[in-house]
Design a protein around this motif. Structure first.
Motif, PDB file in Angstrom:
ATOM      1  N   GLY A 301       0.830  -1.202   0.000  1.00 13.70           N
ATOM      2  CA  GLY A 301       0.000   0.000   0.000  1.00 13.70           C
ATOM      3  C   GLY A 301       0.859   1.244   0.000  1.00 13.70           C
ATOM      4  O   GLY A 301       2.097   1.175   0.134  1.00 13.70           O
ATOM      5  N   LEU A 302       0.231   2.390  -0.157  1.00 14.38           N
ATOM      6  CA  LEU A 302       0.941   3.667  -0.224  1.00 14.38           C
ATOM      7  C   LEU A 302       0.656   4.497   1.020  1.00 14.38           C
ATOM      8  O   LEU A 302      -0.493   4.816   1.316  1.00 14.38           O
ATOM      9  N   ASP A 303       1.718   4.832   1.749  1.00 20.94           N
ATOM     10  CA  ASP A 303       1.631   5.859   2.788  1.00 20.94           C
ATOM     11  C   ASP A 303       1.954   7.178   2.109  1.00 20.94           C
ATOM     12  O   ASP A 303       3.112   7.439   1.751  1.00 20.94           O
ATOM     13  N   HIS A 304       0.945   7.983   1.886  1.00 24.11           N
ATOM     14  CA  HIS A 304       1.104   9.220   1.110  1.00 24.11           C
ATOM     15  C   HIS A 304       1.181  10.467   1.972  1.00 24.11           C
ATOM     16  O   HIS A 304       1.332  11.574   1.455  1.00 24.11           O
ATOM     17  N   GLY A 305       1.064  10.294   3.295  1.00 23.11           N
ATOM     18  CA  GLY A 305       1.057  11.469   4.149  1.00 23.11           C
ATOM     19  C   GLY A 305      -0.232  12.258   3.950  1.00 23.11           C
ATOM     20  O   GLY A 305      -1.153  11.818   3.252  1.00 23.11           O
ATOM     21  N   PRO A 306      -0.335  13.454   4.532  1.00 20.63           N
ATOM     22  CA  PRO A 306      -1.558  14.257   4.402  1.00 20.63           C
ATOM     23  C   PRO A 306      -1.703  14.879   3.021  1.00 20.63           C
ATOM     24  O   PRO A 306      -0.712  15.202   2.358  1.00 20.63           O
ATOM     25  N   ALA A 307      -2.940  15.068   2.619  1.00 24.83           N
ATOM     26  CA  ALA A 307      -3.224  15.588   1.277  1.00 24.83           C
ATOM     27  C   ALA A 307      -2.672  16.985   1.060  1.00 24.83           C
ATOM     28  O   ALA A 307      -2.297  17.347  -0.065  1.00 24.83           O
ATOM     29  N   PHE A 308      -2.593  17.808   2.122  1.00 26.14           N
ATOM     30  CA  PHE A 308      -2.202  19.203   1.918  1.00 26.14           C
ATOM     31  C   PHE A 308      -0.745  19.364   1.495  1.00 26.14           C
ATOM     32  O   PHE A 308      -0.336  20.437   1.064  1.00 26.14           O
ATOM     33  N   LEU A 309       0.052  18.295   1.597  1.00 31.02           N
ATOM     34  CA  LEU A 309       1.450  18.369   1.185  1.00 31.02           C
ATOM     35  C   LEU A 309       1.621  18.276  -0.332  1.00 31.02           C
ATOM     36  O   LEU A 309       2.709  18.566  -0.844  1.00 31.02           O
ATOM     37  N   HIS A 310       0.591  17.864  -1.050  1.00 34.17           N
ATOM     38  CA  HIS A 310       0.697  17.560  -2.470  1.00 34.17           C
ATOM     39  C   HIS A 310      -0.315  18.387  -3.262  1.00 34.17           C
ATOM     40  O   HIS A 310      -1.208  19.024  -2.691  1.00 34.17           O
ATOM     41  N   GLY A 311      -0.211  18.359  -4.584  1.00 29.90           N
ATOM     42  CA  GLY A 311      -1.162  19.076  -5.426  1.00 29.90           C
ATOM     43  C   GLY A 311      -1.188  18.512  -6.834  1.00 29.90           C
ATOM     44  O   GLY A 311      -0.275  17.794  -7.250  1.00 29.90           O
ATOM     45  N   SER A 312      -2.237  18.854  -7.573  1.00 29.32           N
ATOM     46  CA  SER A 312      -2.363  18.361  -8.948  1.00 29.32           C
ATOM     47  C   SER A 312      -3.133  19.353  -9.803  1.00 29.32           C
ATOM     48  O   SER A 312      -3.889  20.192  -9.294  1.00 29.32           O
ATOM     49  N   ILE A 313      -2.906  19.239 -11.100  1.00 30.70           N
ATOM     50  CA  ILE A 313      -3.752  19.898 -12.108  1.00 30.70           C
ATOM     51  C   ILE A 313      -4.316  18.796 -12.983  1.00 30.70           C
ATOM     52  O   ILE A 313      -3.569  17.944 -13.473  1.00 30.70           O
ATOM     53  N   THR A 314      -5.617  18.776 -13.179  1.00 25.58           N
ATOM     54  CA  THR A 314      -6.267  17.781 -14.030  1.00 25.58           C
ATOM     55  C   THR A 314      -7.021  18.488 -15.152  1.00 25.58           C
ATOM     56  O   THR A 314      -7.179  19.708 -15.140  1.00 25.58           O
ATOM     57  N   GLY A 315      -7.486  17.709 -16.122  1.00 29.82           N
ATOM     58  CA  GLY A 315      -8.275  18.270 -17.212  1.00 29.82           C
ATOM     59  C   GLY A 315      -7.489  19.137 -18.169  1.00 29.82           C
ATOM     60  O   GLY A 315      -8.059  20.024 -18.816  1.00 29.82           O
ATOM     61  N   LEU A 316      -6.179  18.895 -18.293  1.00 34.35           N
ATOM     62  CA  LEU A 316      -5.358  19.690 -19.202  1.00 34.35           C
ATOM     63  C   LEU A 316      -5.568  19.280 -20.652  1.00 34.35           C
ATOM     64  O   LEU A 316      -5.839  18.103 -20.949  1.00 34.35           O
ATOM     65  N   ASP A 317      -5.415  20.226 -21.544  1.00 32.67           N
ATOM     66  CA  ASP A 317      -5.395  19.910 -22.968  1.00 32.67           C
ATOM     67  C   ASP A 317      -4.130  19.095 -23.272  1.00 32.67           C
ATOM     68  O   ASP A 317      -3.097  19.306 -22.650  1.00 32.67           O
ATOM     69  N   TYR A 318      -4.229  18.160 -24.192  1.00 33.46           N
ATOM     70  CA  TYR A 318      -3.059  17.406 -24.624  1.00 33.46           C
ATOM     71  C   TYR A 318      -3.225  16.974 -26.061  1.00 33.46           C
ATOM     72  O   TYR A 318      -4.334  16.931 -26.600  1.00 33.46           O
ATOM     73  N   THR A 319      -2.133  16.652 -26.708  1.00 35.01           N
ATOM     74  CA  THR A 319      -2.136  16.257 -28.110  1.00 35.01           C
ATOM     75  C   THR A 319      -2.976  15.005 -28.297  1.00 35.01           C
ATOM     76  O   THR A 319      -2.772  13.999 -27.613  1.00 35.01           O
TER      77      THR A 319
END
Length: 322
Positions: A301-319
């Motif tokens: 499994g993944l120990d990812h720590g708290p969510a506030f330490l990370h970030g993402s951008i989704t829904g980007l345009d791509y080729t």
């Protein structure tokens, strides 16, 4: 080419000569950075903590008079909340007939005198490829996994991946816009405002966004002037932001419509140990005939720590996006 399902034999696994190549991605940068299949930590529970969260009251200026200070203020306490994830099963098996193993000198395809089959040991090679498959599956799961905590033995535990974690914390929906410096700055600020500490930040992206990100900075003054006059081109591998530095890594298992910024110092794989066997082990299966039968088993499994330490951008345009 189709892979064999079931038993490998002399006819569905012919021997060839020549160097071995695969076009399938075998790099697992996120998994490698957080410890790989031989690092991380161990647990004796399929559910494990990823940390405790608490919030302090909003900062304010106290207004306490000398007279008021004679009486103690109303009592208060900070509440903690535990966050968890689960390990899931990764399980592969290999069956090769004795006839297949004994026919190592029988060659198919183009042959020249004096050549030998590659690989020399079919069994060892197949075991190695199963381990590569598990590494790829773990990388994909740690990034894209959707959480499920089983409540019965006929249900599968599924570990939460980084993108699902970010969806509960800091994420930006680009709404089909192209990656831009402004979008990146928006994410950096949102992460800083959320409390991201900038321990060891790394931006992970697929092939499309990696090229687009390099294009955003290739005209920066002095950036594309190499030390050597015989070298052209560039690749952005590190970014300086107002809040933290971050590395930039191409990861073939990140979908091309998104990017991830992860504090890898807060992440680690978690392994459940089977007593007297280990955490990811190869063992013989019971024989029912003239074949070698083996299995590889592990719960990870993944120990990812708290969510506030990370970030993402989704829904980007791509080729190629419709």
């Amino acid at each position: 080419m189709a892979n064999v399902t079931g038993t490998g034999n002399t006819f569905n696994l012919p021997n060839f000569v020549g160097e071995l190549f695969t076009a399938s991605p075998t790099q697992t940068p996120f998994l490698t950075m957080i410890g790989g299949l031989s690092g991380g930590r161990r647990s004796e529970n399929v559910e494990f903590p990823t940390g405790q969260l608490y919030e302090l009251p909003a900062a304010s200026q106290p207004a306490i008079s000398e007279d008021a200070s004679e009486t103690a203020p109303a009592a208060s306490a900070v509440v903690r909340e535990q966050k968890t994830n689960v390990a899931q099963i990764f399980h592969e098996s290999i069956t090769l007939t004795y006839s297949k193993l004994s026919n190592r000198g029988r060659l198919s395809g183009l042959n020249t005198a004096g050549q030998e089959a590659n690989p020399a040991s079919e069994l060892d090679w197949q075991v190695a490829q199963r381990l590569v498959k598990i590494s790829r599956d773990v990388e994909y799961t740690f990034l894209n996994g959707v959480y499920n905590k089983a409540s019965a033995s006929n249900q599968a535990n599924k570990t939460r991946g980084m993108f699902e974690l970010c969806s509960t914390g800091t994420t930006i929906d680009a709404e089909n816009a192209a990656l831009s410096v402004d979008l990146l700055k928006q994410l950096y600020k949102a992460m800083a405002d959320a409390g991201a500490l900038g321990g060891n930040m790394v931006l992970f992206c697929g092939s499309d966004q990696k090229q687009r990100l390099t294009s955003l900075y290739e005209k920066q003054l002095g950036y594309n002037t190499p030390a050597s006059r015989s070298v052209g081109g560039m690749s952005v591998t590190e970014l300086e932001t107002d809040f933290f530095k971050l590395g930039v890594v191409y990861d073939p298992f990140v979908p091309n419509d998104r990017i991830l910024i992860a504090d890898v110092s807060a992440c680690a794989p978690v392994f459940l140990e089977v007593p007297e066997k280990g955490v990811l082990f190869l063992e013989d299966l019971a024989k029912t005939g003239a074949a070698e039968k083996k299995q590889i088993y592990g719960e990870i499994g993944l120990d990812h720590g708290p969510a506030f330490l990370h970030g993402s951008i989704t829904g980007l345009d791509y080729t190629g996006r419709a």
